[in-house]
Design an enzyme around this catalytic site. Structure first.
Site, PDB file in Angstrom:
ATOM      1  N   ASP A  76      -9.628  -3.785  -5.550  1.00  0.00           N
ATOM      2  CA  ASP A  76      -9.087  -2.908  -4.515  1.00  0.00           C
ATOM      3  C   ASP A  76      -9.712  -1.522  -4.620  1.00  0.00           C
ATOM      4  O   ASP A  76      -9.716  -0.910  -5.683  1.00  0.00           O
ATOM      5  CB  ASP A  76      -7.567  -2.809  -4.672  1.00  0.00           C
ATOM      6  CG  ASP A  76      -6.883  -2.191  -3.468  1.00  0.00           C
ATOM      7  OD1 ASP A  76      -7.553  -1.497  -2.686  1.00  0.00           O
ATOM      8  OD2 ASP A  76      -5.671  -2.413  -3.313  1.00  0.00           O
TER       9      ASP A  76
ATOM     10  N   SER B  63       0.846  -1.186   0.000  1.00  0.00           N
ATOM     11  CA  SER B  63       0.000   0.000   0.000  1.00  0.00           C
ATOM     12  C   SER B  63       0.892   1.251   0.000  1.00  0.00           C
ATOM     13  O   SER B  63       1.691   1.426  -0.909  1.00  0.00           O
ATOM     14  CB  SER B  63      -0.966  -0.037   1.184  1.00  0.00           C
ATOM     15  OG  SER B  63      -2.001   0.890   1.026  1.00  0.00           O
TER      16      SER B  63
ATOM     17  N   HIS C 272      -8.110  -4.821  -1.464  1.00  0.00           N
ATOM     18  CA  HIS C 272      -6.885  -4.312  -0.853  1.00  0.00           C
ATOM     19  C   HIS C 272      -6.241  -5.317   0.097  1.00  0.00           C
ATOM     20  O   HIS C 272      -5.028  -5.379   0.209  1.00  0.00           O
ATOM     21  CB  HIS C 272      -7.207  -3.015  -0.106  1.00  0.00           C
ATOM     22  CG  HIS C 272      -6.007  -2.183   0.194  1.00  0.00           C
ATOM     23  ND1 HIS C 272      -5.244  -1.585  -0.780  1.00  0.00           N
ATOM     24  CD2 HIS C 272      -5.436  -1.833   1.375  1.00  0.00           C
ATOM     25  CE1 HIS C 272      -4.258  -0.903  -0.220  1.00  0.00           C
ATOM     26  NE2 HIS C 272      -4.354  -1.034   1.085  1.00  0.00           N
TER      27      HIS C 272
END
Length: 695
Positions: free
Chosen positions: A630, A545, A665
């Site tokens: 995501d 991330s 995600h």
């Protein structure tokens, strides 16, 4: 055409080559950039050409990894063997019931349950997530809440991975699942005292921002749900909660630099009153107990936060009275209120501590047993107790829950996560301090197996994050044991941008100081190599991330320092994303990265954005992973990044791009599925580091 790729034994076909389609990305101040791979963005996830490219990359990854499948399977089996499959959480008591979560052997998902009065009473299964997830590629229960009378269950589930949840309801007394459904929400639920009204947060269907608090009354259509509050400023996140004493329901809104709380009586939640109006650069969170508000805030220059109190009827900061003052060397991270004491979560010297402050004014820190560890408040559901539950872990100690008697000092070990086949005495953890190029001391936590020789020949995996003030504390990693047993060192670099060393640590790693995050990570690598913890050509780096942004930046800035980089759901196309307010999270994060509509921010962000700074140079081997659904870092960021990297990379080293077509995600759902993903990444890394044949 075939190419021989370093670190792999066989000749392999050439990787996919995405088509180039010039596209101008314009900024309001006139700057224009060309993006040949902008076309890979498809918000519907249906473009056949885009899907064909992702599928081609997955097929290429399958081919590359085929020779390493035995290693991948072995690492996966090792990780799973260290999981006690029929495990359960430490039960906690709330309103006469003991609540816990348990797993059954061979099953991926938890079972949430409770027992009335005592743990030897009959079990009531609240949610069997295994049954709920049957036949689905992805499934997650994000939140569940029990009504105040203990009879109604509300939960929020997601079967795509995009974090758009659906609320459902069940009568626990009759077992009936109601027809009521509320779609497009966050997993954040609060019951009112009438046991019929549920407060929830509705997402914007496009940006997924938390925009409205509504209330649903059982038995009525969701279309009739009443709007309670709507946030007009799209730089704020939103949530709902109940106070410690159960007297108030609160709506909290938070940006990077400001907070506002409005609360209403839980018994009659009609009028929500602001506790203190929002002010830029004034952050606060609050709880209510024993007839007063206790507020954690950075107001009045309390950079590392302080605790203040206010009367129940307070509606402005003028009522706040200092209670626990701010200190330059101690960061107040949180607190929990009890009848006879207050537990305060603190950070100092890069470590977490818990301080117990009695009503008599005396305070004492909870003791730790190791030089590098992570300690925090556990579930303390009820305030009328002298026992404090807290969690403890280190890089050698599995997750542990203790209970401390704050009156007598007695400590009970409630549970240490069982790790079959693991002996903590065979491993060593250290806390080191690396000197950054500007003289700042960077804390580093690391672990290795006993017998390790600090002779500069070992392989190293260095992990980092360094954004949002999120601290990466040293905890136990089951998966990392498989690396340590192969002679590797595992290190966490506590770089600026996190909050390990207090608020200034965060402030010095964001906006115009963001590059400190990247150079800190590189400087930690150089330090560990210099000190003999790793060979210069056997260093791996890992981040996800915003930590994937870190990975992209260091691979541009110092590609020669890393043999292989693992990056998951990486935020690599910083400028283009932050120029587009329709993308989820963008507007919330102007105070984290800057708003590139302003030229000074645009220029600075452009100077480090990984996608924009790819150049013709020799890059490390890479494993890049993403999820098609995501909502936080869209799949097309890493897709574009890899496509451009393939054009420019002169090293010939392997680059794998793996897209999970069914997840978002967080990757695949289920406790075993995610380990398969980790095992594939680790197998790739071990091969690149020359450890594919290690026992």
């Amino acid at each position: 055409m075939t190419t021989t790729l370093p670190g792999l034994a066989a000749d392999l076909p050439a990787p996919p080559d995405a088509a180039r389609k010039p596209h101008a990305v314009k900024a309001p101040h006139g700057a224009t950039r060309n993006d040949d791979y902008y076309w890979l963005r498809d918000d519907s996830r249906k473009n056949p050409q885009m899907l064909a490219y992702l599928n081609a990359e997955n097929a290429y990854a399958d081919t590359v990894m085929q020779p390493l499948r035995p290693l991948q399977d072995k690492v996966y089996e090792e990780i799973v063997a260290r999981i006690k499959q029929d495990d359960s959480s430490v039960p906690f008591r709330q309103r006469g019931y003991w609540y816990y979560t348990r797993f059954e052997t061979g099953k991926d998902y938890p079972i949430h349950a409770r027992r009335k009065g005592a743990m030897d009473a009959a079990e009531e299964v609240l949610l069997d997530v295994n049954a709920m997830a049957a036949g689905k590629d992805y499934f997650s229960v994000g939140d569940y809440e029990i009504s105040q009378d203990n009879n109604m269950l509300a939960w929020a589930d997601d079967d795509v991975g995009r974090r758009q949840y659906t609320i459902r309801f069940r009568n626990l007394a009759t077992g009936e699942t109601y027809a009521d459904e509320v779609k497009g929400v966050s997993p954040n639920l609060v019951w009112a005292d009438d046991n019929r009204t549920l407060f929830y947060v509705e997402n914007d269907p496009e940006t997924l921002l938390t925009v409205r608090v509504k209330k649903h009354v059982l038995g009525t259509p969701a279309s009739q749900d009443v709007l309670v509050y709507e946030e007009k400023d799209d730089s704020f996140y939103m949530g709902v909660s109940r106070t410690r004493d159960d007297k108030f329901i609160c709506i909290g809104v938070s940006s990077t630099v400001s907070d506002e709380l409005r609360c209403a009586p839980a018994a009659d939640p009609k009028q929500f009153v602001v506790l203190a109006p929002r002010e830029r650069d004034v952050e606060y969170d609050a709880d209510h107990h024993a007839g007063r508000w206790v507020i954690r805030t950075n107001a009045d220059g309390a950079k590392n936060f302080k605790l203040v109190t206010a009367p129940t009827a307070s509606t402005s900061r003028k009522d706040w009275k200092d209670w626990i003052g701010t200190r330059d060397d101690v960061y107040i991270d949180g607190f929990e209120l009890f009848d006879g004491f207050t537990a305060i979560a603190e950070r100092s010297e890069g470590l977490e501590r818990v301080r117990v402050l009695g009503n008599d004014g005396k305070s004492e820190h909870v003791k730790a047993d190791e030089p590098a560890y992570s300690m925090g408040l556990s579930i303390n559901a009820e305030p009328d107790t002298e026992w404090l539950r807290y969690s403890y872990t280190s890089m050698t100690t599995p997750n542990t829950t203790y209970e401390l008697n704050t009156r007598t000092g007695e400590r009970k070990l409630l549970k240490r996560d069982p790790v079959p086949g693991y002996d903590p005495d065979q491993y060593v953890t250290e806390r080191l301090w690396a000197t950054a190029r500007d003289g700042t001391k960077i804390p580093v936590s690391l672990v290795y197996r006993k017998g390790f020789s600090k002779d500069g020949t070992a392989a190293l995996l260095q992990y980092g994050y360094g954004s949002y003030g999120a601290s990466m504390d040293p905890g136990f990693s089951n998966a990392a044991v498989s690396l340590l047993d192969r002679g590797m060192v595992y290190a966490i670099a506590h770089i600026r941008g996190g909050e390990e060393m207090g608020r200034a640590w965060y402030d010095n790693g964001k906006l115009f100081k963001k590059k400190n995050t990247f150079t800190d990570f590189i400087d930690v690598t150089d330090f560990l190599v210099k000190e003999g913890y790793a060979a210069k050509d056997r260093v791996a780096a890992h981040g996800g991330s915003a930590g994937g942004l870190l990975m992209g930046a260091i691979s541009n800035m110092a590609p020669d320092r890393y043999r292989v980089i693992l990056t998951e759901v990486p935020f690599v196309d910083v400028v283009t994303t932050m120029l587009d307010a329709s993308i989820p999270l963008t507007t919330n994060e102007y105070d984290e990265w800057g708003n590139p509509e302003k030229k000074e921010y645009y220029d600075y962000m452009l100077s480090y954005s990984p996608y924009d700074n790819l150049s013709a140079q020799a890059y490390p081997a890479m494993f890049v992973g993403t999820g098609l659904w995501d909502s936080q870092v869209q799949y097309y960021e890493p897709a574009k990044y890899v496509a451009k990297l393939r054009d420019l990379n002169t090293s010939g080293r392997t680059v794998i791009f793996r897209t999970n077509m069914d997840a978002g995600h967080g990757g695949k759902s289920g406790r075993f599925r995610r380990h398969k993903e980790r095992a594939e990444m680790y197998a790739f890394m071990l091969d690149q580091l020359g450890l594919s044949k290690a026992p």
